[in-house]
Design an enzyme around this catalytic site. Structure first.
Site, mmCIF file in Angstrom:
data_model
loop_
_atom_site.group_PDB
_atom_site.id
_atom_site.type_symbol
_atom_site.label_atom_id
_atom_site.label_comp_id
_atom_site.label_asym_id
_atom_site.label_seq_id
_atom_site.Cartn_x
_atom_site.Cartn_y
_atom_site.Cartn_z
ATOM 1 N N ASP A 36 0.829 -1.217 0.000
ATOM 2 C CA ASP A 36 0.000 0.000 0.000
ATOM 3 C C ASP A 36 0.860 1.263 0.000
ATOM 4 O OD1 ASP A 36 -2.310 -1.397 -0.029
ATOM 5 O OD2 ASP A 36 -2.944 -0.937 2.017
ATOM 6 N N ASP A 295 -9.221 25.908 -40.980
ATOM 7 C CA ASP A 295 -8.656 24.707 -40.349
ATOM 8 C C ASP A 295 -9.638 24.097 -39.366
ATOM 9 O OD1 ASP A 295 -6.189 24.585 -41.597
ATOM 10 O OD2 ASP A 295 -5.334 26.102 -40.275
ATOM 11 N N GLY A 430 -7.488 12.784 -42.806
ATOM 12 C CA GLY A 430 -7.572 11.608 -43.670
ATOM 13 C C GLY A 430 -6.699 11.686 -44.896
ATOM 14 N N MET A 431 -6.685 12.824 -45.583
ATOM 15 C CA MET A 431 -5.907 12.950 -46.816
ATOM 16 C C MET A 431 -4.416 12.804 -46.542
ATOM 17 S SD MET A 431 -5.930 13.110 -49.961
ATOM 18 C CE MET A 431 -7.673 13.360 -50.219
#
Length: 509
Positions: A36, A295, A430-431
């Protein structure tokens, strides 16, 4: 009691030790068996401080079990009193040593007779409360102890400061970016012409607690720790407190307006912070214009899951939804004791609310809703890695990378910039991924598997795996999961190219 390999909030004694080790010249003695006593290691590893952790373990071993703990505990208290000369010694059991049902208050009374330090027993039910609740209770107990002591000695200072002043309550060790937030709050209050009376517990001295009533108001940036103390001071001395967390442009403005109302209630010369809020929002904080930039507009409507302590999860949910136009599909907290407040705060800003301290439920939900990004704790970061979903860490518990050396507050106007960066950098573009796969830069030989549990009964043929590799990475995982789901529904064990197209048609139908 349950067995778990991950806990969002630790046992009660950890909260008590966090508060005790945050104060200057306070020593904690933990009455505990081996196993502990990991707090020293944890704090030394995570907090970037030069001082040793002021915690001593009074180990419960076979000798203690045979003879009782009294002599050992009392000896440890008096020894530390002589060696360290602390202002205060806090004795705390753990949930394990509490099973012994010993009269620790009697041990404290005995040790107090031979000690120059003040000695108190942490008044916490170790079976009923978690780390955060215990920290809140311990801080209130220490403040109450020294306020009562000052009353008895007739040296309690109740005369308010000449200029507006505030106590910052709830900044403490192992908190999420607490040191940086404290600096930002000090700067914010200084800009508003408000003096800092005391900051507790981090770096505070217990001998100065009697000066708390001198401040005009108390600022409690986090609900988890400090609220009980602020309520006690309000009840005892009619001290108002502000508990609106200044996180995000909107809530920072709301917090400042609350402070304005309190100061105007004290003085005849009315002040207005509207011009300051306007200037900070438009020119100092970059988050306001960034949220209107192209953006950030690329993120509009993207799905996110938020999970953390009540304060950070609620604030982050509102920031994502109100200030950035991101679709929060689920907001959740592990602070089950604060469920009602949390639900009220996120109402209308998310589709689903999850109140749980079980990390597997959070993982299953994330796998089910497939968000574009996660904002959570260290555990959600692990879940995100397994599912290949980016995660921004916004709440404790966290690991070493969220104890940065550089200045990274989450509160105030500088905090809005940090949050905007975190949000934008957390989403996968993604791109970008697609171009990296086409022109090289990633090892794309292995198919990315997105799933918390591996499904061994399904087998992909080499042709179907080749077909899957042709799919852009940012949607490949989703198509793989949908195909496997379709195969299970139709009792298919081998996934061929034909099954892939059949699954696609079924999804589009």
């Amino acid at each position: 009691m349950k067995l778990a390999y991950w806990m969002y909030a630790g046992p009660a004694h950890i909260g008590t030790l966090r508060v005790a080790s945050s104060f200057k010249n306070v020593h904690a003695i933990m009455h505990a068996p081996l196993g502990d006593d990991y707090f020293n290691v944890m704090r030394s590893m995570l907090e970037r401080e030069r001082d040793f952790t002021p915690v001593t373990a009074s180990i419960v071993d076979r000798h203690v079990l045979a003879r009782g703990s009294q002599n050992k505990v009392v000896d440890n208290i008096t020894r530390k009193d002589k060696e360290e000369r602390p202002d205060l010694i806090v004795l705390t059991p753990t949930c394990t040593s509490s099973i012994l049902q010993e009269d620790l208050q009697n041990f404290v009374n005995r040790a107090s007779m031979n000690s120059n330090s003040d000695v108190i027993l942490a008044d916490v039910n170790h079976y009923r409360v978690n780390e955060l609740q215990a920290a809140d209770r311990t801080l209130e107990q220490v403040v109450r102890f020294y306020i009562e002591k000052a009353k008895n000695n007739n040296d309690l200072d109740l005369i308010k400061t000449t200029k507006p002043s505030a106590n910052i309550i709830g900044i403490f060790t192992l908190g999420f970016h607490n040191q940086h937030d404290c600096r930002e709050l000090k700067r914010l209050l200084q800009d508003l012409g408000i003096q800092i009376n005391e900051v507790i517990p981090e770096g505070g001295s217990v001998s100065n607690l009697k000066k708390l009533p001198k401040a005009w108001f108390n600022l409690v940036p986090y609900r988890e720790v400090g609220l009980m103390t602020a309520i006690y001071l309000e009840k005892e001395f009619k001290m108002p407190y502000v508990s609106t967390t200044p996180m995000g442009v909107v809530d920072t403005g709301s917090c400042i307006k609350e402070i304005e109302n309190i100061i105007n209630s004290y003085t005849q010369d009315k002040i207005s912070y509207d011009e300051y809020i306007d200037k900070q929002t438009r020119f100092v904080s970059q988050a306001a214009w960034f949220s209107r930039s192209i953006d950030c507009q690329n993120l509009t409507g993207k799905k996110a899951v938020v999970f953390g302590d009540a304060t950070h999860a609620a604030s982050m949910t509102r920031i994502l939804s109100k200030e950035m136009g991101i679709y929060v599909i689920c907001a959740g907290t592990y602070c089950t004791h604060d469920a009602d407040w949390f639900k009220e705060q996120v109402q209308g800003y998310c589709d689903e609310v999850l109140i749980t301290d079980n990390h597997t439920e959070v993982g299953d939900l994330i796998a089910r809703v497939e968000p574009a990004a996660i904002f959570g704790t260290q555990m959600e970061r692990h879940i995100g890695k397994r599912l290949n979903i980016p995660c921004g860490v916004i709440s404790a518990p966290v690991h070493i990378q969220n104890f940065p050396l550089g200045y990274r507050p989450f509160l105030g106007y500088e905090g809005t910039n940090q949050i905007a960066d975190l949000v934008y950098n957390s989403f996968t573009l993604g791109m970008e991924d697609h171009l990296l796969e086409i022109f090289g830069g990633h090892d794309t030989k292995e198919v990315i598997t997105k799933g918390l549990s591996t499904d061994s009964e399904l087998r992909w043929t080499s042709e179907s795996e080749n077909e899957l590799r042709k799919i852009p990475g940012f949607v490949r995982g989703k198509i793989k999961r949908n195909t496997e789901k379709f195969a299970r529904q139709n009792n298919v064990t081998e996934i061929t190219v034909e099954i892939m197209y059949a699954a696609k048609e079924a999804m589009n139908a």
